[in-house]
Design a protein around this motif. Structure first.
Motif, mmCIF file in Angstrom:
data_model
loop_
_atom_site.group_PDB
_atom_site.id
_atom_site.type_symbol
_atom_site.label_atom_id
_atom_site.label_comp_id
_atom_site.label_asym_id
_atom_site.label_seq_id
_atom_site.Cartn_x
_atom_site.Cartn_y
_atom_site.Cartn_z
ATOM 1 N N TYR A 6 -16.619 81.827 44.460
ATOM 2 C CA TYR A 6 -17.163 83.188 44.537
ATOM 3 C C TYR A 6 -17.137 83.684 45.987
ATOM 4 O O TYR A 6 -16.724 84.813 46.259
ATOM 5 N N GLU A 53 -24.118 94.533 39.378
ATOM 6 C CA GLU A 53 -23.036 95.389 38.883
ATOM 7 C C GLU A 53 -23.371 96.862 39.137
ATOM 8 O O GLU A 53 -22.527 97.617 39.624
ATOM 9 N N LEU A 89 -17.758 88.377 39.296
ATOM 10 C CA LEU A 89 -19.208 88.213 39.162
ATOM 11 C C LEU A 89 -19.559 87.678 37.776
ATOM 12 O O LEU A 89 -20.346 86.730 37.640
ATOM 13 N N HIS A 90 -18.948 88.239 36.751
ATOM 14 C CA HIS A 90 -19.204 87.784 35.384
ATOM 15 C C HIS A 90 -18.669 86.361 35.163
ATOM 16 O O HIS A 90 -19.317 85.552 34.491
ATOM 17 N N LYS A 95 -30.263 85.165 35.035
ATOM 18 C CA LYS A 95 -28.884 85.382 35.491
ATOM 19 C C LYS A 95 -28.286 86.679 34.948
ATOM 20 O O LYS A 95 -27.649 87.427 35.689
ATOM 21 N N ASP A 96 -28.478 86.957 33.660
ATOM 22 C CA ASP A 96 -27.917 88.190 33.095
ATOM 23 C C ASP A 96 -28.506 89.430 33.763
ATOM 24 O O ASP A 96 -27.778 90.384 34.065
ATOM 25 N N GLU A 117 -29.766 89.609 36.772
ATOM 26 C CA GLU A 117 -29.255 89.645 38.145
ATOM 27 C C GLU A 117 -27.841 90.225 38.171
ATOM 28 O O GLU A 117 -27.518 91.051 39.026
ATOM 29 N N VAL A 118 -27.011 89.815 37.231
ATOM 30 C CA VAL A 118 -25.633 90.303 37.176
ATOM 31 C C VAL A 118 -25.603 91.798 36.878
ATOM 32 O O VAL A 118 -24.854 92.550 37.512
ATOM 33 N N GLN A 119 -26.422 92.246 35.944
ATOM 34 C CA GLN A 119 -26.471 93.671 35.617
ATOM 35 C C GLN A 119 -26.928 94.493 36.824
ATOM 36 O O GLN A 119 -26.367 95.558 37.106
ATOM 37 N N GLU A 165 -24.046 90.086 49.242
ATOM 38 C CA GLU A 165 -23.756 88.913 48.418
ATOM 39 C C GLU A 165 -23.129 87.790 49.240
ATOM 40 O O GLU A 165 -23.412 86.624 49.013
ATOM 41 N N ALA A 216 -21.124 84.037 36.852
ATOM 42 C CA ALA A 216 -22.370 83.975 36.083
ATOM 43 C C ALA A 216 -22.198 83.158 34.799
ATOM 44 O O ALA A 216 -23.084 82.383 34.437
#
Length: 166
Positions: free
Chosen positions: A157, A78, A8-9, A70-71, A73-75, A92, A12
């Motif tokens: 992904y 996660e 995921l990271h 984006k950050d 969304e990733v957090q 996802e 991103a």
């Protein structure tokens, strides 16, 4: 093997890098070219202005959107993944498949419009229309490349998510 959070990271980071490149392309190439087109008194360059302004708006809009969201969304993903792994992977994968289909449609649109712009350039006799079609070629080629790169990363992904679902 990479776990989901690492993948995921990684995904991103790729999107964020591309967003920065999009903004750089707008600042380094498009805006100076637009300024030059306004400055020079040639009809061909006047035709470039509208497509290039549209390109700058699209690059700024989507590039900025990605950098801002984006950050977060990733957090969020996660955190949700730590709570319920199966549900997030399934969610996802569904969202990724829908986005993949959208990229296919948009790449087809950009490619078709690129071809139309090339044909118009070749058939046009007016310098303004030649300039406009050249601007459209730059616009649609940039959008086609951008969506192709986003789609390629999304496919990696999605492949990873499919492996996790097995």
């Amino acid at each position: 093997m990479m776990n989901y959070i690492q993948q995921l990271h990684h995904w991103a980071k790729g999107d964020l890098l591309q967003a920065k490149i999009m903004l750089a392309w707008a600042f380094i190439f498009c805006i100076p070219l637009i300024c030059y087109c306004f400055k020079i008194n040639k009809i061909f360059y006047k035709g470039l202005i509208i497509p290039l302004i549209l390109l700058v708006l699209m690059l700024f809009g989507y590039g900025s959107y990605l950098l801002i969201t984006k950050d977060k969304e990733v957090q969020k993903l996660e955190q949700q993944y730590l709570e319920n792994q199966k549900r997030i992977i399934s969610k996802e994968q569904s969202r990724g498949n829908a986005n993949s289909q959208s990229y296919v449609v948009f790449k087809t649109i950009w490619g078709s419009l690129l071809l139309v712009s090339i044909v118009i350039y070749l058939l046009a006799s007016s310098m303004y229309i030649k300039g406009f079609s050249t601007g459209c070629i730059i616009l649609f080629l940039t959008l086609l490349i951008t969506d192709t790169l986003f789609h390629a990363r999304l496919n990696v992904y999605l492949s990873f998510l499919q492996e996790l679902n097995k």
